[in-house]
Design a protein around this motif. Sequence first.
Motif, PDB file in Angstrom:
ATOM      1  N   THR A 242      -7.967  -2.016  -3.989  1.00  0.00           N
ATOM      2  CA  THR A 242      -9.116  -1.988  -4.896  1.00  0.00           C
ATOM      3  C   THR A 242      -8.632  -1.797  -6.328  1.00  0.00           C
ATOM      4  O   THR A 242      -7.837  -0.890  -6.597  1.00  0.00           O
ATOM      5  N   ARG A 243      -9.079  -2.631  -7.205  1.00  0.00           N
ATOM      6  CA  ARG A 243      -8.704  -2.532  -8.619  1.00  0.00           C
ATOM      7  C   ARG A 243      -9.831  -2.008  -9.500  1.00  0.00           C
ATOM      8  O   ARG A 243      -9.586  -1.471 -10.573  1.00  0.00           O
ATOM      9  N   LEU A 244     -11.060  -2.209  -9.065  1.00  0.00           N
ATOM     10  CA  LEU A 244     -12.210  -1.859  -9.897  1.00  0.00           C
ATOM     11  C   LEU A 244     -12.876  -0.579  -9.422  1.00  0.00           C
ATOM     12  O   LEU A 244     -12.894  -0.280  -8.223  1.00  0.00           O
ATOM     13  N   ALA A 245     -13.426   0.151 -10.366  1.00  0.00           N
ATOM     14  CA  ALA A 245     -14.286   1.293 -10.059  1.00  0.00           C
ATOM     15  C   ALA A 245     -15.604   1.044 -10.789  1.00  0.00           C
ATOM     16  O   ALA A 245     -15.833   1.574 -11.887  1.00  0.00           O
ATOM     17  N   PRO A 246     -16.465   0.184 -10.235  1.00  0.00           N
ATOM     18  CA  PRO A 246     -17.674  -0.225 -10.960  1.00  0.00           C
ATOM     19  C   PRO A 246     -18.593   0.945 -11.287  1.00  0.00           C
ATOM     20  O   PRO A 246     -18.718   1.896 -10.509  1.00  0.00           O
ATOM     21  N   THR A 247     -19.206   0.864 -12.439  1.00  0.00           N
ATOM     22  CA  THR A 247     -20.220   1.832 -12.834  1.00  0.00           C
ATOM     23  C   THR A 247     -21.508   1.099 -13.172  1.00  0.00           C
ATOM     24  O   THR A 247     -21.499  -0.105 -13.466  1.00  0.00           O
ATOM     25  N   LYS A 248     -22.589   1.833 -13.137  1.00  0.00           N
ATOM     26  CA  LYS A 248     -23.919   1.265 -13.376  1.00  0.00           C
ATOM     27  C   LYS A 248     -24.493   1.846 -14.661  1.00  0.00           C
ATOM     28  O   LYS A 248     -24.405   3.048 -14.910  1.00  0.00           O
ATOM     29  N   ARG A 270     -23.199  13.897 -24.788  1.00  0.00           N
ATOM     30  CA  ARG A 270     -22.615  13.414 -26.044  1.00  0.00           C
ATOM     31  C   ARG A 270     -22.707  11.899 -26.152  1.00  0.00           C
ATOM     32  O   ARG A 270     -22.189  11.310 -27.091  1.00  0.00           O
ATOM     33  N   ARG A 271     -23.357  11.258 -25.196  1.00  0.00           N
ATOM     34  CA  ARG A 271     -23.457   9.801 -25.213  1.00  0.00           C
ATOM     35  C   ARG A 271     -24.319   9.313 -26.377  1.00  0.00           C
ATOM     36  O   ARG A 271     -25.190  10.029 -26.865  1.00  0.00           O
ATOM     37  N   MET A 272     -24.037   8.090 -26.777  1.00  0.00           N
ATOM     38  CA  MET A 272     -24.867   7.422 -27.767  1.00  0.00           C
ATOM     39  C   MET A 272     -25.818   6.487 -27.029  1.00  0.00           C
ATOM     40  O   MET A 272     -25.427   5.816 -26.072  1.00  0.00           O
ATOM     41  N   THR A 286     -27.917   3.109 -22.868  1.00  0.00           N
ATOM     42  CA  THR A 286     -27.834   2.951 -21.431  1.00  0.00           C
ATOM     43  C   THR A 286     -27.226   4.214 -20.828  1.00  0.00           C
ATOM     44  O   THR A 286     -26.752   5.094 -21.556  1.00  0.00           O
ATOM     45  N   THR A 287     -27.215   4.275 -19.506  1.00  0.00           N
ATOM     46  CA  THR A 287     -26.606   5.384 -18.785  1.00  0.00           C
ATOM     47  C   THR A 287     -25.264   4.914 -18.223  1.00  0.00           C
ATOM     48  O   THR A 287     -24.860   3.775 -18.401  1.00  0.00           O
ATOM     49  N   GLU A 288     -24.593   5.802 -17.511  1.00  0.00           N
ATOM     50  CA  GLU A 288     -23.363   5.423 -16.820  1.00  0.00           C
ATOM     51  C   GLU A 288     -23.213   6.288 -15.579  1.00  0.00           C
ATOM     52  O   GLU A 288     -23.194   7.514 -15.674  1.00  0.00           O
ATOM     53  N   SER A 289     -23.147   5.637 -14.416  1.00  0.00           N
ATOM     54  CA  SER A 289     -22.991   6.368 -13.161  1.00  0.00           C
ATOM     55  C   SER A 289     -22.251   5.491 -12.169  1.00  0.00           C
ATOM     56  O   SER A 289     -22.186   4.268 -12.320  1.00  0.00           O
ATOM     57  N   ASP A 290     -21.680   6.109 -11.147  1.00  0.00           N
ATOM     58  CA  ASP A 290     -20.948   5.367 -10.130  1.00  0.00           C
ATOM     59  C   ASP A 290     -21.894   4.491  -9.317  1.00  0.00           C
ATOM     60  O   ASP A 290     -23.086   4.778  -9.186  1.00  0.00           O
ATOM     61  N   ILE A 291     -21.347   3.413  -8.756  1.00  0.00           N
ATOM     62  CA  ILE A 291     -22.131   2.479  -7.952  1.00  0.00           C
ATOM     63  C   ILE A 291     -21.782   2.661  -6.479  1.00  0.00           C
ATOM     64  O   ILE A 291     -20.650   2.396  -6.075  1.00  0.00           O
TER      65      ILE A 291
END
Length: 323
Positions: A242-248, A270-272, A286-291
């Motif tokens: 596995t090369r990717l760690a996708p986020t949503k 602290r996100r913009m 936007t947000t950022e979380s694991d998929i």
Amino acid sequence: MNRRGELLARLRSQSFDLLIIGGGIVGAGIARDAAMRGLRVALIERGDFAGGASSKTSKLIHGGLRYLEQGRLRLVAESLRERRILRTIAPQLVWPSTFAMPVYRGDARAPWQIACGLMVYDLLAMRPGFTPHRMLSRRLAIQHEPRVNPDGLRAMGTYVDCQMDDARLCLANILQAVAFGAACVNYVTLLAFQTTSGRLTGAFVEDRRTGERFSLSARVVVNATGPWSDAVRRLSDPHTGTRLAPTKGIHVVVPRLCAHPLFVQARATRRMLFLLPWAGATLIGTTESDIPDLDTLSATAEEVDYLLTEANRVVPGARLTAR
């Protein structure tokens, strides 16, 4: 025979220099560039062109202002150069907008930090016809964007970046690739790769409209499937790692909140975040979380509440709720 039928016939009968898997903006851009260079190009997409992440963006072409504080000057400079190129070749789809960055008491970044960041951003962009940044006082900030919350407002930075029509930009690349001779067909699913002496030489595919299966040959295969890249790679090597760690990242669309695009510091993190006028509405993200699963993506109640809470703090008159 219609145009799609003609392109399918070419997929069945011709041998290509380049086969591109994926009809998002990356695959579309590669197809356009390669076709313009005279290569024989085929592109297949299992759904709509731009049907994945390429039509679900923040609708921005920008240099990545937030990467400056991470010291990634080369990345920002490269992105700003690409912004200039896109403004040149697709001005009808990429247009400048004046963004506003309100700075509140208690924010993680003080007005002087915002001013320094915008100054560096201007220098890296070399301001090709764009208005340079400004730092506005509280009074001028409220005049500039009357709907922002005046309580605790210290200053506001303004700068120019670009918005875009993401799906239309992707489709424009596809259409121009086809105009230069590429065979780009959607609703064609990759089933397996074709190999000769251990080397990829094409693919076995299925036309989802008719169920017909056939093979197509190519000297080089490009995997341009974005977050699905690992799954596609495993079709050629089931044991590959596995090369990717996708986020949503999610966005919410709400009624029009403000006159200008806002780039704000979230209080909870602290996100913009962006509050972007779009098609008569406002896009917040936007947000950022694991998929957990690429095929069952959805926005959680917590993610939606986070975006709405931050938007209500900056534009209190909005009174946004999830229901």
